[in-house]
Motif scaffolding. Structure first.
Motif, PDB file in Angstrom:
ATOM      1  N   ASP A 127       3.369  -6.870   1.598  1.00  0.00           N
ATOM      2  CA  ASP A 127       3.582  -5.416   1.617  1.00  0.00           C
ATOM      3  C   ASP A 127       3.119  -4.876   2.966  1.00  0.00           C
ATOM      4  O   ASP A 127       2.000  -4.381   3.115  1.00  0.00           O
ATOM      5  N   MET A 153       4.982  -3.001  -4.958  1.00  0.00           N
ATOM      6  CA  MET A 153       4.172  -2.358  -5.991  1.00  0.00           C
ATOM      7  C   MET A 153       4.244  -0.842  -5.843  1.00  0.00           C
ATOM      8  O   MET A 153       4.290  -0.311  -4.742  1.00  0.00           O
ATOM      9  N   TYR A 154       4.264  -0.143  -6.993  1.00  0.00           N
ATOM     10  CA  TYR A 154       4.197   1.312  -6.990  1.00  0.00           C
ATOM     11  C   TYR A 154       2.808   1.725  -7.442  1.00  0.00           C
ATOM     12  O   TYR A 154       2.301   1.251  -8.460  1.00  0.00           O
ATOM     13  N   PHE A 155       2.188   2.619  -6.668  1.00  0.00           N
ATOM     14  CA  PHE A 155       0.867   3.136  -7.016  1.00  0.00           C
ATOM     15  C   PHE A 155       0.927   4.651  -7.096  1.00  0.00           C
ATOM     16  O   PHE A 155       1.610   5.310  -6.297  1.00  0.00           O
ATOM     17  N   SER A 156       0.201   5.203  -8.057  1.00  0.00           N
ATOM     18  CA  SER A 156       0.101   6.654  -8.167  1.00  0.00           C
ATOM     19  C   SER A 156      -0.785   7.178  -7.038  1.00  0.00           C
ATOM     20  O   SER A 156      -1.459   6.411  -6.337  1.00  0.00           O
ATOM     21  N   ASN A 157      -0.803   8.498  -6.874  1.00  0.00           N
ATOM     22  CA  ASN A 157      -1.644   9.102  -5.833  1.00  0.00           C
ATOM     23  C   ASN A 157      -3.119   8.789  -6.065  1.00  0.00           C
ATOM     24  O   ASN A 157      -3.876   8.549  -5.116  1.00  0.00           O
TER      25      ASN A 157
END
Length: 244
Positions: free
Chosen positions: A191, A1-5
């Motif tokens: 993850d 998964m990609y998460f923003s800051n």
């Protein structure tokens, strides 16, 4: 998964909260944290292994110093009622879609929230009710790892207060070990990077919870009402997002 800051910051706050609740109450870290994680994104199957790794790590640390303060007799008895429905719930979970799993998590959380807001008790002081709650707690733990309130409602009647938290930690360790084994056996992706990076943040909440445990227990009803109200709102928003 990609998460923003921004999302990573919010995730950090949630895991700080999970660590605090787990040691402050002795249970409920997943019940009070997973609904918040689902608002950030992904599915329960993504978050549950991360939570499981943390629970195994921190429960081991806590029990290392207090393994003798465990009610082994009642733990062994209760496992006879908890483990079979836990296994059934585990395999049922793997057959559900992500959307169905999210609805299940929020629905169970709404049930808990209503009970906490109105300060209701789950036990009816009947042996068959206690066994039913243990089985339901095991089943819910198998499906979503949020069966703790059902199990604790029984444990609190049979386990002395000084042994309660540590006995529950042993129980969670056993049940989560089972769940993690099934995740690995079925090839569920974990993850590891995010999980390990969140351990220091969760540790901070863990330590704060240990220090405030007695105060929380003394103000248990008030704390649950506030948390129940907030979780009820969050869960309703979550379900609306899924069904709309």
């Amino acid at each position: 998964m990609y998460f923003s800051n921004t999302e990573l910051f919010l995730i950090s706050l949630i895991f700080l909260w999970v660590g605090f609740v787990r040691t402050g109450f002795g249970f409920g870290g997943v019940s009070l944290g997973l609904p918040l994680m689902l608002l950030i994104g992904s599915s329960p199957v993504y978050w549950l292994p991360i939570i499981g790794i943390h629970l195994l790590f921190f429960s081991s640390l806590t029990l290392f110093k207090s393994i003798n303060e465990v009610d082994w007799c009642y733990l062994r008895y209760s496992l006879l009622w908890i483990i079979p429905p836990t296994l059934f719930g585990l395999f049922w979970m793997l057959s559900l879609s992500d959307k169905a799993m999210i609805v299940v998590v929020y629905s169970i959380t709404i049930f808990y929230s209503i009970i906490w807001v109105f300060n209701q008790k789950l036990t009816l002081y009947r042996a068959w009710v206690d066994k039913l709650l243990l089985m339901l707690g095991g089943y819910v733990t198998g499906t979503s790892m949020i069966g703790a309130p059902l199990i604790v409602a029984v444990y609190i009647r049979y386990v002395a207060k000084k042994y309660l938290r540590n006995t529950l930690f042993v129980l969670w360790f056993i049940l989560v070990s089972m769940k993690m084994s099934v995740f690995i056996a079925f090839g569920i992706k974990i993850d590891w990077q995010l999980s390990l990076s969140l351990i220091p943040i969760t540790a901070l909440g863990h330590v704060v919870g240990l220090k405030l445990h007695q105060r929380i227990i003394e103000n248990d009803d008030l704390f649950r009402r506030w948390v129940g109200g907030i979780l009820l709102l969050i869960s309703l928003i979550g379900i609306l997002q899924v069904v709309m």
